[in-house]
Design a protein around this motif. Sequence first.
Motif, PDB file in Angstrom:
ATOM      1  N   ARG A  41       0.786  -1.132  -0.009  1.00 49.83           N
ATOM      2  CA  ARG A  41      -0.036   0.136   0.071  1.00 49.83           C
ATOM      3  C   ARG A  41       0.914   1.433   0.229  1.00 49.83           C
ATOM      4  NH1 ARG A  41      -4.224  -0.503   4.647  1.00 49.83           N
ATOM      5  NH2 ARG A  41      -2.494  -1.076   5.880  1.00 49.83           N
ATOM      6  N   THR A  42       0.294   2.441  -0.447  1.00 50.62           N
ATOM      7  CA  THR A  42       0.924   3.821  -0.465  1.00 50.62           C
ATOM      8  C   THR A  42       0.849   4.307   0.811  1.00 50.62           C
ATOM      9  OG1 THR A  42       0.613   4.108  -2.810  1.00 50.62           O
ATOM     10  CG2 THR A  42       1.051   5.896  -1.457  1.00 50.62           C
ATOM     11  N   GLY A  43       1.792   4.600   1.672  1.00 47.51           N
ATOM     12  CA  GLY A  43       1.634   5.448   2.893  1.00 47.51           C
ATOM     13  C   GLY A  43       1.793   6.587   2.783  1.00 47.51           C
ATOM     14  N   LEU A  44       0.789   7.312   3.488  1.00 44.26           N
ATOM     15  CA  LEU A  44       0.781   8.903   3.424  1.00 44.26           C
ATOM     16  C   LEU A  44       1.108   9.422   4.824  1.00 44.26           C
ATOM     17  CD1 LEU A  44      -2.702   9.457   2.260  1.00 44.26           C
ATOM     18  CD2 LEU A  44      -0.448   9.518   0.878  1.00 44.26           C
ATOM     19  N   LEU A  45       2.071  10.237   4.492  1.00 43.95           N
ATOM     20  CA  LEU A  45       3.121  11.079   5.746  1.00 43.95           C
ATOM     21  C   LEU A  45       2.762  12.443   5.687  1.00 43.95           C
ATOM     22  CD1 LEU A  45       6.221  10.225   7.427  1.00 43.95           C
ATOM     23  CD2 LEU A  45       5.961  12.315   6.671  1.00 43.95           C
ATOM     24  N   TYR A  46       2.177  13.188   6.236  1.00 47.28           N
ATOM     25  CA  TYR A  46       1.740  14.688   6.286  1.00 47.28           C
ATOM     26  C   TYR A  46       2.989  15.430   6.982  1.00 47.28           C
ATOM     27  CZ  TYR A  46      -3.013  12.550   6.085  1.00 47.28           C
ATOM     28  OH  TYR A  46      -4.042  11.774   5.574  1.00 47.28           O
ATOM     29  N   GLY A  47       3.034  16.505   5.950  1.00 44.45           N
ATOM     30  CA  GLY A  47       4.037  17.618   6.324  1.00 44.45           C
ATOM     31  C   GLY A  47       3.748  18.974   5.791  1.00 44.45           C
ATOM     32  N   PHE A  48       4.204  19.895   6.575  1.00 42.37           N
ATOM     33  CA  PHE A  48       4.058  21.306   6.125  1.00 42.37           C
ATOM     34  C   PHE A  48       5.370  21.801   5.525  1.00 42.37           C
ATOM     35  CE2 PHE A  48       0.922  21.940   9.775  1.00 42.37           C
ATOM     36  CZ  PHE A  48      -0.087  21.749   9.064  1.00 42.37           C
ATOM     37  N   GLN A  49       4.995  22.796   4.543  1.00 42.52           N
ATOM     38  CA  GLN A  49       6.433  23.481   3.702  1.00 42.52           C
ATOM     39  C   GLN A  49       6.431  24.939   4.579  1.00 42.52           C
ATOM     40  OE1 GLN A  49       6.399  22.179  -0.500  1.00 42.52           O
ATOM     41  NE2 GLN A  49       8.446  22.154   0.036  1.00 42.52           N
ATOM     42  N   ASP A  50       5.941  25.167   5.430  1.00 48.14           N
ATOM     43  CA  ASP A  50       5.733  26.296   5.917  1.00 48.14           C
ATOM     44  C   ASP A  50       5.227  26.416   7.613  1.00 48.14           C
ATOM     45  OD1 ASP A  50       5.937  29.193   6.832  1.00 48.14           O
ATOM     46  OD2 ASP A  50       5.317  29.666   4.666  1.00 48.14           O
ATOM     47  N   GLY A  51       5.470  27.181   8.300  1.00 51.83           N
ATOM     48  CA  GLY A  51       5.088  27.270   9.711  1.00 51.83           C
ATOM     49  C   GLY A  51       3.924  28.148  10.037  1.00 51.83           C
ATOM     50  N   VAL A  52       3.388  28.971   8.982  1.00 49.20           N
ATOM     51  CA  VAL A  52       2.368  29.711   9.064  1.00 49.20           C
ATOM     52  C   VAL A  52       1.111  29.388   9.749  1.00 49.20           C
ATOM     53  CG1 VAL A  52       1.491  29.901   6.782  1.00 49.20           C
ATOM     54  CG2 VAL A  52       1.725  31.957   7.946  1.00 49.20           C
ATOM     55  N   SER A  53       0.729  28.299   9.647  1.00 49.87           N
ATOM     56  CA  SER A  53      -0.536  27.512  10.046  1.00 49.87           C
ATOM     57  C   SER A  53      -0.405  27.716  11.780  1.00 49.87           C
ATOM     58  CB  SER A  53      -0.932  26.428   9.370  1.00 49.87           C
ATOM     59  OG  SER A  53       0.039  25.434   9.830  1.00 49.87           O
ATOM     60  N   PHE A  54       0.766  27.605  12.276  1.00 50.98           N
ATOM     61  CA  PHE A  54       0.981  27.484  13.748  1.00 50.98           C
ATOM     62  C   PHE A  54       1.798  28.752  14.327  1.00 50.98           C
ATOM     63  CE2 PHE A  54       4.187  24.688  12.151  1.00 50.98           C
ATOM     64  CZ  PHE A  54       5.358  25.399  12.692  1.00 50.98           C
ATOM     65  N   GLU A  55       2.424  29.681  13.618  1.00 54.61           N
ATOM     66  CA  GLU A  55       3.123  30.568  14.145  1.00 54.61           C
ATOM     67  C   GLU A  55       2.761  31.466  14.969  1.00 54.61           C
ATOM     68  OE1 GLU A  55       4.487  32.857  10.819  1.00 54.61           O
ATOM     69  OE2 GLU A  55       2.689  33.959  10.400  1.00 54.61           O
ATOM     70  N   THR A  56       1.569  31.768  14.998  1.00 58.54           N
ATOM     71  CA  THR A  56       0.844  32.760  16.143  1.00 58.54           C
ATOM     72  C   THR A  56       0.307  31.847  17.175  1.00 58.54           C
ATOM     73  OG1 THR A  56      -1.204  32.584  15.006  1.00 58.54           O
ATOM     74  CG2 THR A  56       0.367  34.653  14.380  1.00 58.54           C
ATOM     75  N   ASP A  57       0.108  30.520  17.423  1.00 59.25           N
ATOM     76  CA  ASP A  57      -0.173  29.577  18.143  1.00 59.25           C
ATOM     77  C   ASP A  57       0.495  28.475  18.324  1.00 59.25           C
ATOM     78  OD1 ASP A  57      -1.534  28.095  20.235  1.00 59.25           O
ATOM     79  OD2 ASP A  57      -3.393  28.706  19.123  1.00 59.25           O
ATOM     80  N   LEU A  58       1.962  28.440  18.885  1.00 61.07           N
ATOM     81  CA  LEU A  58       2.593  26.921  19.026  1.00 61.07           C
ATOM     82  C   LEU A  58       1.920  25.735  19.753  1.00 61.07           C
ATOM     83  CD1 LEU A  58       5.964  28.427  19.490  1.00 61.07           C
ATOM     84  CD2 LEU A  58       5.019  28.062  17.444  1.00 61.07           C
ATOM     85  N   ASP A  59       0.843  26.147  20.366  1.00 62.23           N
ATOM     86  CA  ASP A  59       0.076  24.886  21.068  1.00 62.23           C
ATOM     87  C   ASP A  59      -0.413  24.015  19.882  1.00 62.23           C
ATOM     88  OD1 ASP A  59       0.614  25.501  23.417  1.00 62.23           O
ATOM     89  OD2 ASP A  59      -1.061  26.768  23.829  1.00 62.23           O
ATOM     90  N   ARG A  60      -0.888  24.704  18.671  1.00 67.76           N
ATOM     91  CA  ARG A  60      -1.338  23.978  17.535  1.00 67.76           C
ATOM     92  C   ARG A  60      -0.569  22.851  17.113  1.00 67.76           C
ATOM     93  NH1 ARG A  60      -3.527  29.225  13.977  1.00 67.76           N
ATOM     94  NH2 ARG A  60      -5.628  29.392  15.196  1.00 67.76           N
ATOM     95  N   LEU A  61       0.640  23.042  17.273  1.00 68.60           N
ATOM     96  CA  LEU A  61       1.840  21.876  16.976  1.00 68.60           C
ATOM     97  C   LEU A  61       1.177  20.357  17.426  1.00 68.60           C
ATOM     98  CD1 LEU A  61       4.975  23.521  17.153  1.00 68.60           C
ATOM     99  CD2 LEU A  61       4.179  22.201  15.258  1.00 68.60           C
TER     100      LEU A  61
END
Length: 170
Positions: free
Chosen positions: A45-65
């Motif tokens: 099967r094809t394994g899907l590993l998620y990643g971000f190419q930018d931290g903008v989606s959590f840069e104002t709230d590191l708890d989102r990590l």
Amino acid sequence: MPPEEAYQKSVASIARWEAEVDRYPATLVRVRSVSDIRAAKAGGRTGLLYGFQDGVSFETDLDRLEMFHRLGIRVIQPTYNRRNRLGDGCLEPSDAGLSNAGHEAVERMNLLGILVDLSHCGRVTAAAAIRSSTRPVAFTHTGCAALAGHPRNRTDAELRAVANQGGVSG
């Protein structure tokens, strides 16, 4: 895009891919660990590993990590070419390195087991992240600066620094 919009789009994108995994379980598998990669390969099967190419989606709230980790994010580039609140990207003319928030983000990513990917970070930012990280980091996709003088390509010293810390370059 603004951080809140990036956050909403990131969550929506993850939800969309999660639905695809549920829809095609004979073809797709979620990857959260090395054992998941092995299982995907063994099962054809094809394994899907998620990643971000930018931290903008959590840069104002590191708890989102923590939430993103629960949703399956396992690789994050703190910056993507340009400056954000975490640090400077490789296309910024003045590379000031990681910000205080950037150092904290690297620390949290280390604790959560999220790979710090420095592929699009500025040289000073990448060096700061390599020093700051307690776990191996990576340049998941790059080129050699000695062969092609592109701002995203890495010097021999940068590639060695990642390797000396146990990380990899691709």
